[in-house]
Design an enzyme around this catalytic site. Structure first.
Site, short mmCIF file in Angstrom:
data_model
loop_
_atom_site.label_atom_id
_atom_site.label_comp_id
_atom_site.label_asym_id
_atom_site.label_seq_id
_atom_site.Cartn_x
_atom_site.Cartn_y
_atom_site.Cartn_z
N LYS A 87 -15.13 -42.24 17.36
CA LYS A 87 -13.80 -41.62 17.17
C LYS A 87 -13.81 -40.84 15.86
O LYS A 87 -14.11 -41.38 14.79
CB LYS A 87 -12.74 -42.73 17.14
O1 G3P Z 1 -4.92 -45.43 18.05
C1 G3P Z 1 -4.15 -44.34 17.73
C2 G3P Z 1 -2.68 -44.44 18.08
O2 G3P Z 1 -2.52 -45.01 19.35
C3 G3P Z 1 -1.81 -45.04 17.03
O3 G3P Z 1 -0.54 -45.40 17.50
O4 G3P Z 1 1.63 -46.55 17.20
O5 G3P Z 1 0.15 -46.19 15.20
O6 G3P Z 1 1.34 -44.28 16.25
P1 G3P Z 1 0.70 -45.61 16.48
#
Ligand code: G3P
Length: 217
Positions: A87
């Site tokens: 990633k």
């Molecule tokens: O893994 C990346 C993403 O899904 C992060 O989500 O909830 O931290 O905006 P969030």
């Protein structure tokens, strides 16, 4: 549509896997830190454990931001297990790193995508996945689902193989909306996935069937 779980929590990964619908896992430094994973050895061992639980693509994020460091780190991550997807953040050196890994046949997930232009660049560089962050766009009063639609149109216009991995999912409607506009993959915490199960008419209907089944005994 593929279902990934967006967590580094092993219990939640096992629970999603036991449902029988799990295709992969995504993690990020915030999710790993939340589980108390520290140091290269512990990080690599955690990724290995996740790969042993789930037979699917497992995104492991590089922590560095220069091309040379991302290549070194990404190669080390890719060596942990064949299912590791490196990633990479959407930055200039990240695009170069995506191209490097793509040429080497190593799968990549370009993260922190907030515009169609970023997704287009990542696809040109050969990314396996792009991760547009729906919830974080919604948080700043921008329609995250419209971004998925734009990326879908662009990728379909040119038959890019890059898959749209909708991330930053906050609730079950995000998952349904992603399915409507053709995201290839959603990555979600466990709760929104489980809430897809729920409907009060299902619960009421089942309660009635159970009650009536006693009359059949
Ligand atoms: O893994 C990346 C993403 O899904 C992060 O989500 O909830 O931290 O905006 P969030």
């Amino acid at each position: 549509m593929k279902f990934f779980i967006d967590t580094a929590n092993l219990d939640q990964i096992r629970e999603a896997k036991d449902l029988g619908i799990l295709d992969g896992v995504t993690t990020n430094p915030s999710l790993m830190a939340k589980e108390g994973i520290r140091g290269t050895e512990a990080i690599n061992s955690h990724y290995k454990t996740i790969c042993e639980i789930v037979d699917g693509d497992i995104s492991a994020e590089v922590l560095s931001t220069t091309y040379e460091e991302m290549i070194k780190e990404g190669e080390e991550l890719a060596a942990i297990h064949p299912n590791i997807v490196v990633k990479i953040p959407m930055i200039k050196d990240g695009i170069k790193a995506l191209k490097y890994f793509s040429d080497k046949g190593i799968k990549t997930n370009c993260t922190l995508i907030f515009s169609a232009g970023q997704a287009l660049l990542a696809a040109k560089a050969g990314a396996t996945y792009v991760s547009p962050f729906l919830g974080r766009l919604d948080d700043v009063s921008t329609d995250g689902i419209s971004l998925i639609e734009e990326i879908r149109l662009i990728f379909d216009n040119y038959l890019f193989d890059t898959q749209i991995l909708a991330a930053s999912i906050r609730h079950s409607m995000h998952i349904i909306d992603c399915a409507k506009v053709g995201a290839d993959v959603i990555t979600s915490p466990l709760a929104p996935i489980l809430s897809l199960l729920k409907h009060p008419l299902t619960e009421n209907g089942l309660a009635q069937f159970i009650e009536d089944s006693k009359k059949m005994a």
